[in-house]
Write an enzyme that holds these catalytic residues in place. Structure first.
Site, PDB file in Angstrom:
ATOM      1  N   ASP A 186      26.292  11.735   8.488  1.00  0.00           N
ATOM      2  CA  ASP A 186      25.226  12.649   8.464  1.00  0.00           C
ATOM      3  C   ASP A 186      25.466  13.502   7.005  1.00  0.00           C
ATOM      4  OD1 ASP A 186      23.368  14.634   8.355  1.00  0.00           O
ATOM      5  OD2 ASP A 186      23.569  15.525  10.248  1.00  0.00           O
TER       6      ASP A 186
ATOM      7  N   TYR B 265      10.179  17.583  -2.437  1.00  0.00           N
ATOM      8  CA  TYR B 265      11.018  16.273  -2.373  1.00  0.00           C
ATOM      9  C   TYR B 265      11.285  16.248  -4.160  1.00  0.00           C
ATOM     10  CZ  TYR B 265      11.753  11.639  -3.367  1.00  0.00           C
ATOM     11  OH  TYR B 265      12.173  10.334  -3.808  1.00  0.00           O
TER      12      TYR B 265
HETATM   13  C1  15L Z   1       9.554   8.054  -4.728  1.00  0.00           C
HETATM   14  O1  15L Z   1      10.281   8.835  -5.195  1.00  0.00           O
HETATM   15  C2  15L Z   1       9.612   7.435  -3.103  1.00  0.00           C
HETATM   16  O2  15L Z   1      11.006   7.551  -2.976  1.00  0.00           O
HETATM   17  C3  15L Z   1       9.054   6.263  -3.033  1.00  0.00           C
HETATM   18  O3  15L Z   1       9.036   6.016  -1.649  1.00  0.00           O
HETATM   19  C4  15L Z   1       7.416   6.260  -3.697  1.00  0.00           C
HETATM   20  O4  15L Z   1       6.839   6.975  -3.052  1.00  0.00           O
HETATM   21  C5  15L Z   1       7.774   6.510  -5.046  1.00  0.00           C
HETATM   22  O5  15L Z   1       8.185   7.511  -5.354  1.00  0.00           O
HETATM   23  C6  15L Z   1       6.303   6.321  -5.758  1.00  0.00           C
HETATM   24  O6  15L Z   1       6.065   7.303  -6.666  1.00  0.00           O
HETATM   25  O7  15L Z   1       5.722   5.456  -5.700  1.00  0.00           O
END
Ligand code: 15L
Length: 269
Positions: A49, A134
Site C-alpha cells: 500500500d 488529480y
Molecule cells: C490520465 O491522466 C488518466 O490516467 C487516464 O486514465 C486518462 O484519463 C488520461 O489522463 C486522459 O487525459 O485521457
C-alpha cells in the site's frame, strides 16, 4: 540497469508494460495494492500500500530503478487523492532515497496542464494549470521529483502522459495518444540515459494534432513511432452521439476541466 520495480502493475498501463519490460530488463519486480488477477508464473509480485512507508520501503529494497505508475489514475475524492497520490508519492521518493535507488520514472499526467486551451502549443516550461485534484497531485509529484533530484541526487524523469492505449480512443486522444511501445522508449531514457538528472517530458506519440512541444524529449533521443492519425477514422467514429462539452472541448484536459466546473470566472478562458 538490472533490477526494476513497476508500481501500479495491476492497472491498464501496468498490464501493457508487463509485456514490454522483461525483454529489456532482466529483473522486473511488480507491485500494487492487490495482486493482478492475470499474474503469469514467471512474474515476481510483492503487494504494498503506497500510503504505508514501511511497506513501500520493503518493495523498493534492492532495486536500481523504479517506474512509478501507482496511485489513483483519475479524478477522485480528496481523501483518495491525498492517500494514494500525495502521501503515496512522498513515500515512494523517500523510500527510494533511504534504500539508495538511483532512478525514478514518475508517471505524471497531461492533467497538470489541463487548463491550457487547445489552441495554445505548450512546452514543459510553462507554469502548471491543473484541471483537477488529480492534476494537482501530479504537479506535486513533479515538484517532489525535483526536490529529490536537487537535494539527494536521484535521477528523475517525469512523464506528462497523455493517454496510453493500443489505439487513440476518440478525437481528443488523437492529440495526446501514447502507444505502449513509445512509452517504453521514454522509460528507457529515464532509466538509462547517462545525462539525465531531472526532466519533464510529454508522454505522447508522433501525433500531428499535438498541443505539446516535446523538444526536451527529442533532445534525449526520443523518436516516437506511433502515429495517431493512422487511427483517425476509428477515433472520430467513436465520437458519434457524444454530447457537446463547451468547456471540455476548449481546454486540453477535456472532461477533467468540465467536471465540477461552476462557471464562476471568465478569467480561465
Ligand atoms: C490520465 O491522466 C488518466 O490516467 C487516464 O486514465 C486518462 O484519463 C488520461 O489522463 C486522459 O487525459 O485521457
Amino acid at each position: 540497469m538490472q533490477r526494476v520495480l513497476l508500481t501500479g502493475a495491476a492497472g491498464g498501463v501496468g498490464r501493457r508494460l508487463r509485456r514490454l519490460l522483461p525483454p529489456v530488463y532482466p529483473e522486473v519486480r511488480l507491485t500494487d495494492i492487490a495482486k493482478p488477477p492475470d499474474l503469469a508464473p514467471g512474474e515476481t509480485f510483492l503487494a504494498a500500500d503506497l500510503a504505508d512507508l514501511a511497506q513501500v520501503e520493503a518493495v523498493v529494497d534492492g532495486v536500481d530503478g523504479i517506474v512509478h505508475l501507482g496511485g489513483h489514475s483519475v479524478e477522485g475524492p480528496w481523501e483518495t487523492i491525498l492517500q494514494a497520490n500525495i502521501v503515496g508519492c512522498y513515500n515512494l521518493f523517500e523510500a527510494a532515497r533511504r534504500k539508495g535507488v538511483k532512478r525514478i520514472v514518475f508517471a505524471s499526467s497531461n492533467h497538470t496542464v489541463g487548463f491550457y486551451p487547445r489552441h495554445r502549443r505548450i512546452g514543459t516550461d510553462v507554469p502548471v494549470r491543473p484541471d483537477s485534484r488529480y492534476g494537482v497531485s501530479k504537479a506535486f509529484g513533479e515538484a517532489l521529483g525535483a526536490l529529490y533530484a536537487d537535494k539527494h541526487g536521484l535521477r528523475v524523469l517525469c512523464l506528462r502522459i497523455g493517454n496510453v492505449a493500443d489505439v487513440p480512443a476518440d478525437h481528443r486522444r488523437l492529440a495526446i495518444w501514447l502507444s505502449p511501445e513509445d512509452l517504453l522508449q521514454l522509460i528507457r531514457i529515464g532509466l538509462e540515459h547517462p545525462d539525465l538528472r531531472y526532466e519533464i517530458f510529454y508522454g505522447a506519440s508522433r501525433n500531428e494534432r499535438a498541443w505539446w512541444d516535446n523538444a526536451r524529449a527529442s533532445a534525449y533521443g526520443y523518436r516516437p513511432a506511433g502515429r495517431a492519425e493512422d487511427h483517425r477514422a476509428a477515433a472520430l467514429a467513436a465520437e458519434a452521439g457524444r454530447a457537446p462539452d463547451p468547456v471540455g472541448d476548449f481546454f486540453q484536459g477535456g472532461p477533467f476541466c468540465s467536471d465540477e466546473f461552476d462557471g464562476s470566472t471568465d478569467d480561465v478562458w
